[in-house]
Design a protein around this motif. Sequence first.
Motif, PDB file in Angstrom:
ATOM      1  N   ARG A   1      -2.351  10.819   7.523  1.00  0.00           N
ATOM      2  CA  ARG A   1      -1.937   9.699   7.339  1.00  0.00           C
ATOM      3  C   ARG A   1      -3.222   8.548   6.694  1.00  0.00           C
ATOM      4  O   ARG A   1      -4.244   9.221   6.709  1.00  0.00           O
ATOM      5  N   GLY A   2      -2.508   7.610   6.141  1.00  0.00           N
ATOM      6  CA  GLY A   2      -3.612   6.491   5.877  1.00  0.00           C
ATOM      7  C   GLY A   2      -3.386   5.361   6.978  1.00  0.00           C
ATOM      8  O   GLY A   2      -2.515   5.523   7.751  1.00  0.00           O
ATOM      9  N   ILE A   3      -4.155   4.408   6.690  1.00  0.00           N
ATOM     10  CA  ILE A   3      -4.266   3.448   7.719  1.00  0.00           C
ATOM     11  C   ILE A   3      -4.474   1.973   7.216  1.00  0.00           C
ATOM     12  O   ILE A   3      -5.541   2.014   6.336  1.00  0.00           O
ATOM     13  N   MET A   4      -4.040   0.896   7.654  1.00  0.00           N
ATOM     14  CA  MET A   4      -4.416  -0.208   7.324  1.00  0.00           C
ATOM     15  C   MET A   4      -4.704  -0.989   8.859  1.00  0.00           C
ATOM     16  O   MET A   4      -3.656  -1.042   9.548  1.00  0.00           O
ATOM     17  N   GLN A   5      -5.979  -1.164   9.267  1.00  0.00           N
ATOM     18  CA  GLN A   5      -6.008  -1.987  10.695  1.00  0.00           C
ATOM     19  C   GLN A   5      -7.012  -3.230  10.274  1.00  0.00           C
ATOM     20  O   GLN A   5      -7.697  -3.008   9.353  1.00  0.00           O
ATOM     21  N   ALA A   6      -6.534  -4.330  10.734  1.00  0.00           N
ATOM     22  CA  ALA A   6      -7.306  -5.481  10.306  1.00  0.00           C
ATOM     23  C   ALA A   6      -6.826  -6.769  11.183  1.00  0.00           C
ATOM     24  O   ALA A   6      -6.220  -6.844  12.244  1.00  0.00           O
ATOM     25  N   PHE A   7      -7.838  -7.674  11.122  1.00  0.00           N
ATOM     26  CA  PHE A   7      -7.641  -9.160  11.486  1.00  0.00           C
ATOM     27  C   PHE A   7      -6.411  -9.598  10.842  1.00  0.00           C
ATOM     28  O   PHE A   7      -6.305  -9.847   9.470  1.00  0.00           O
ATOM     29  N   VAL A   8      -5.263  -9.909  11.459  1.00  0.00           N
ATOM     30  CA  VAL A   8      -4.166 -10.249  10.936  1.00  0.00           C
ATOM     31  C   VAL A   8      -3.761 -11.723  11.461  1.00  0.00           C
ATOM     32  O   VAL A   8      -3.302 -11.992  12.438  1.00  0.00           O
ATOM     33  N   PRO A   9      -4.131 -12.586  10.307  1.00  0.00           N
ATOM     34  CA  PRO A   9      -3.367 -13.847  10.405  1.00  0.00           C
ATOM     35  C   PRO A   9      -2.029 -14.208  10.382  1.00  0.00           C
ATOM     36  O   PRO A   9      -1.217 -13.601   9.669  1.00  0.00           O
ATOM     37  N   ASN A  10      -1.515 -15.074  11.184  1.00  0.00           N
ATOM     38  CA  ASN A  10      -0.089 -15.289  11.228  1.00  0.00           C
ATOM     39  C   ASN A  10       0.205 -16.399  10.109  1.00  0.00           C
ATOM     40  O   ASN A  10       0.062 -17.612  10.041  1.00  0.00           O
ATOM     41  N   LEU A  11       0.696 -15.622   8.986  1.00  0.00           N
ATOM     42  CA  LEU A  11       1.035 -16.485   7.810  1.00  0.00           C
ATOM     43  C   LEU A  11       2.116 -17.702   7.996  1.00  0.00           C
ATOM     44  O   LEU A  11       2.311 -18.512   7.248  1.00  0.00           O
ATOM     45  N   ARG A  12       2.770 -17.579   9.079  1.00  0.00           N
ATOM     46  CA  ARG A  12       3.733 -18.284   9.513  1.00  0.00           C
ATOM     47  C   ARG A  12       3.261 -19.876   9.821  1.00  0.00           C
ATOM     48  O   ARG A  12       3.873 -20.878  10.033  1.00  0.00           O
TER      49      ARG A  12
ATOM     50  N   GLU B   1      -6.946 -19.151  17.535  1.00  0.00           N
ATOM     51  CA  GLU B   1      -6.811 -18.511  19.026  1.00  0.00           C
ATOM     52  C   GLU B   1      -6.638 -17.230  18.552  1.00  0.00           C
ATOM     53  O   GLU B   1      -5.622 -16.791  17.890  1.00  0.00           O
ATOM     54  N   PHE B   2      -7.446 -16.355  18.978  1.00  0.00           N
ATOM     55  CA  PHE B   2      -7.466 -14.898  18.796  1.00  0.00           C
ATOM     56  C   PHE B   2      -6.982 -14.361  19.891  1.00  0.00           C
ATOM     57  O   PHE B   2      -7.685 -14.311  20.939  1.00  0.00           O
ATOM     58  N   ILE B   3      -5.682 -13.488  20.206  1.00  0.00           N
ATOM     59  CA  ILE B   3      -5.202 -12.705  21.219  1.00  0.00           C
ATOM     60  C   ILE B   3      -5.677 -11.183  21.218  1.00  0.00           C
ATOM     61  O   ILE B   3      -5.586 -10.804  20.149  1.00  0.00           O
ATOM     62  N   ALA B   4      -5.870 -10.815  22.299  1.00  0.00           N
ATOM     63  CA  ALA B   4      -6.131  -9.380  22.369  1.00  0.00           C
ATOM     64  C   ALA B   4      -5.682  -9.005  23.811  1.00  0.00           C
ATOM     65  O   ALA B   4      -5.597  -9.667  24.721  1.00  0.00           O
ATOM     66  N   GLN B   5      -5.595  -7.571  24.019  1.00  0.00           N
ATOM     67  CA  GLN B   5      -5.405  -7.143  25.210  1.00  0.00           C
ATOM     68  C   GLN B   5      -6.373  -6.172  25.779  1.00  0.00           C
ATOM     69  O   GLN B   5      -6.363  -5.726  26.906  1.00  0.00           O
ATOM     70  N   ASP B   6      -7.493  -6.014  25.012  1.00  0.00           N
ATOM     71  CA  ASP B   6      -8.490  -5.155  25.648  1.00  0.00           C
ATOM     72  C   ASP B   6      -9.704  -6.257  25.706  1.00  0.00           C
ATOM     73  O   ASP B   6     -10.394  -6.759  24.587  1.00  0.00           O
TER      74      ASP B   6
ATOM     75  N   VAL C   1       2.992 -11.092  20.334  1.00  0.00           N
ATOM     76  CA  VAL C   1       3.115 -10.582  19.034  1.00  0.00           C
ATOM     77  C   VAL C   1       4.638 -10.342  18.732  1.00  0.00           C
ATOM     78  O   VAL C   1       4.866 -10.771  17.376  1.00  0.00           O
ATOM     79  N   ARG C   2       5.270  -9.919  19.692  1.00  0.00           N
ATOM     80  CA  ARG C   2       6.871  -9.895  19.183  1.00  0.00           C
ATOM     81  C   ARG C   2       7.414 -11.192  18.803  1.00  0.00           C
ATOM     82  O   ARG C   2       8.327 -11.186  17.801  1.00  0.00           O
ATOM     83  N   GLY C   3       7.131 -12.279  19.563  1.00  0.00           N
ATOM     84  CA  GLY C   3       7.510 -13.551  19.385  1.00  0.00           C
ATOM     85  C   GLY C   3       6.794 -14.312  18.495  1.00  0.00           C
ATOM     86  O   GLY C   3       7.190 -15.350  18.158  1.00  0.00           O
ATOM     87  N   ARG C   4       5.853 -13.730  17.500  1.00  0.00           N
ATOM     88  CA  ARG C   4       5.129 -14.227  16.419  1.00  0.00           C
ATOM     89  C   ARG C   4       4.215 -15.524  16.914  1.00  0.00           C
ATOM     90  O   ARG C   4       3.988 -16.478  16.248  1.00  0.00           O
ATOM     91  N   ASP C   5       3.894 -15.530  18.498  1.00  0.00           N
ATOM     92  CA  ASP C   5       3.387 -16.543  18.946  1.00  0.00           C
ATOM     93  C   ASP C   5       1.779 -16.264  18.959  1.00  0.00           C
ATOM     94  O   ASP C   5       1.139 -15.977  20.021  1.00  0.00           O
TER      95      ASP C   5
ATOM     96  N   ASP D   1      12.544  -9.694   3.727  1.00  0.00           N
ATOM     97  CA  ASP D   1      13.605  -9.600   4.613  1.00  0.00           C
ATOM     98  C   ASP D   1      12.992  -9.340   6.026  1.00  0.00           C
ATOM     99  O   ASP D   1      13.885  -9.611   7.084  1.00  0.00           O
ATOM    100  N   SER D   2      12.086  -8.655   6.324  1.00  0.00           N
ATOM    101  CA  SER D   2      11.592  -8.422   7.756  1.00  0.00           C
ATOM    102  C   SER D   2      10.577  -9.626   8.094  1.00  0.00           C
ATOM    103  O   SER D   2      10.048  -9.581   9.336  1.00  0.00           O
ATOM    104  N   ALA D   3      10.383 -10.495   7.404  1.00  0.00           N
ATOM    105  CA  ALA D   3       9.184 -11.298   7.824  1.00  0.00           C
ATOM    106  C   ALA D   3       9.395 -12.296   9.093  1.00  0.00           C
ATOM    107  O   ALA D   3       8.506 -12.504   9.992  1.00  0.00           O
ATOM    108  N   ASP D   4      10.871 -12.674   8.987  1.00  0.00           N
ATOM    109  CA  ASP D   4      11.103 -13.484  10.316  1.00  0.00           C
ATOM    110  C   ASP D   4      12.255 -12.663  11.393  1.00  0.00           C
ATOM    111  O   ASP D   4      12.691 -13.336  12.004  1.00  0.00           O
ATOM    112  N   ARG D   5      12.125 -11.368  11.163  1.00  0.00           N
ATOM    113  CA  ARG D   5      13.135 -10.696  12.060  1.00  0.00           C
ATOM    114  C   ARG D   5      12.616 -10.262  13.291  1.00  0.00           C
ATOM    115  O   ARG D   5      11.278  -9.662  13.097  1.00  0.00           O
ATOM    116  N   PRO D   6      12.900 -10.641  14.365  1.00  0.00           N
ATOM    117  CA  PRO D   6      12.232 -10.198  15.650  1.00  0.00           C
ATOM    118  C   PRO D   6      11.668  -9.081  15.717  1.00  0.00           C
ATOM    119  O   PRO D   6      12.413  -8.193  15.373  1.00  0.00           O
TER     120      PRO D   6
END
Length: 605
Positions: free
Chosen positions: A307-318, A437-442, A477-481, A506-511
């Motif tokens: 596999r390949g991978i993209m792992q990143a700091f992901v800003p919420n473009l919304r 605000e950077f959220i993490a679970q670890d 993350v699921r709620g884009r919050d 089409d997937s940008a705003d799909r929960p």
Amino acid sequence: MALCLLSSAVWADEPQWRHATALTGTPKYGPDVTHFDYVNPDAPKGGLVRLSTSGGFDTFNPVLPKGNAAPGSALIYDSLMDLALDEADISAEYGVIASAMRYPEDFGWVEFRLRPEARWHDGEPITVADVTWSFDKQVELSPAHRFYYRNVVKAEAVGDDAVRFTFDVTGNRELPHIMGQLQILPKHWWEGTAPNGEKRSIAEGTLEPPLGSGAYRIKEFDANRQITYERVQDYWAADLPVRVGTNNFDEIRYDSYRDATVLLEAFKGDQYDFRAENSAKNWATGYDFPAVHDGRVILEMFPDKARGIMQAFVPNLRREKFSDPRVREALNLAFDFENANRTTFFGQYKRIDSYFAGTELAATGLPQGKELKILESVRDLVPPEVFITPYVNPVNGDPQKLRDNLRKAVGLLKQAGWELKGRKMVNVKTGEPFEIEFIAQDPGAERYVLPYASNLERIGITMTLRVLDTPQYINRVRGRDFDMTTLGWGQSLSPGNEQREFWGSDSADRPQSRNYAGIRDKGVDALIDKVIFAKDRDELVAATHALDRVLLAHHFVIPQWYLDVSRTARWDRFGHPENIPEYTHGFPEIWWWDEAKAARVGPQR
């Protein structure tokens, strides 16, 4: 996951039935093979393997998007077809519930012929009605499945033993093959009555152990804590070539842990058997304990070529503050990967510079040949720099380079409508300070987030780290919050329809889609279609290069780091085939309990 492309074939009036399909040429294994090369067909059956998982579970319903599904639940179900682990890109499919499949030259539909011996654990046959019902319910109840199968317009019986899926497009070579991975559920069980007298419903969550067809069934569980699966002694598919030498453990148990530190300590205390280590610090310093020194615990790295991978700091473009690509490029300039790799990651990682890092699908240099032709066809939809400037991450690592890059970042932010006032970066029009605000679970995220935040502070941007428990993190993350978090996308070596789920408008705003960033771009959408409708492997690679190049040019994310090996630790109670596939270590699927090794290591606790 993307599956496979097929080579051209000579078609008769009716498409030929085939036992398997492959990416190029013909499948490695013919219809008369008895087992695959990478297994031990005489592997002993027995023993318990104990695995771990983060977070808990509260449902056995495999369809509903709500709730946390039990780990390992795929063990109880079979699909129409399954993958071989040792072919080109783990994309060759062989029949399980289906004995054969066929499709026309234009890929407008696919049919699967079911095996008459296929059975549920209660002895009932797996029927065409189960297949069509499973498809219909997954599309009805799951937004993710509805999106993934959006080109499938109908599932219908073709006689008593075959099912046809009809598509609303032609030329999409992947569609017949993603249907082979459809999870098949027992209609009669889900529409039946539970022991308490209540009618079951696939539209509701449940903790009643469901009926399956696979190699394992649920033996016992404690919701949110532990679940144990037991091997089905009379498993109907045990002698199929795709199953021989696999599923060798009598029991597979998952224990849930909520803290990464506790998780490592539990392994060291022999509370579970196998660990895939994703922390460079742990790998460098966390395994200095007696069981490693005396050989009872084995540390081993396996190549990770599948596999390949993209792992990143992901800003919420919304969020408006991240909408300008110059802002996102500035955020990349402030990330000092080189220093983090040296001081935090013990020099173990490589910087990600592609959405398909570590594979032939990663774009390099300037576009040429087929890739250039593809990009020319969408020139008016993509950034002009993709034609003249290869993507290169900024290089930091020493104070002078960092100062220079932070100076460039301030300049980009100014162009995007931000300015330094005092020591704060503020929006010129609104006066709003730039805060993230950077959220993490670890809690371990602070090791790389806080130095990044320190660099951002030097250009007036305030980043705060908030560590959440796993359910809270998942819900946000699921709620884009969120403003920003670390996320990743694993990539098949044969990308296809899942790219719409990752980056499509089409997937940008799909929960609950995996378009976490909220990417909406016509050029990206057009190139995703080029990937999906590629006619052969060369065109697929060229189209993926083009897609990769355009995604990078938009600076949608701040790429992090990757490793092209899998770091593993295990208590040495297990045997494995001599020729482990180069694409995966296959644990526990093709491993087995070794009585002699287990006796030397001692009993499981």
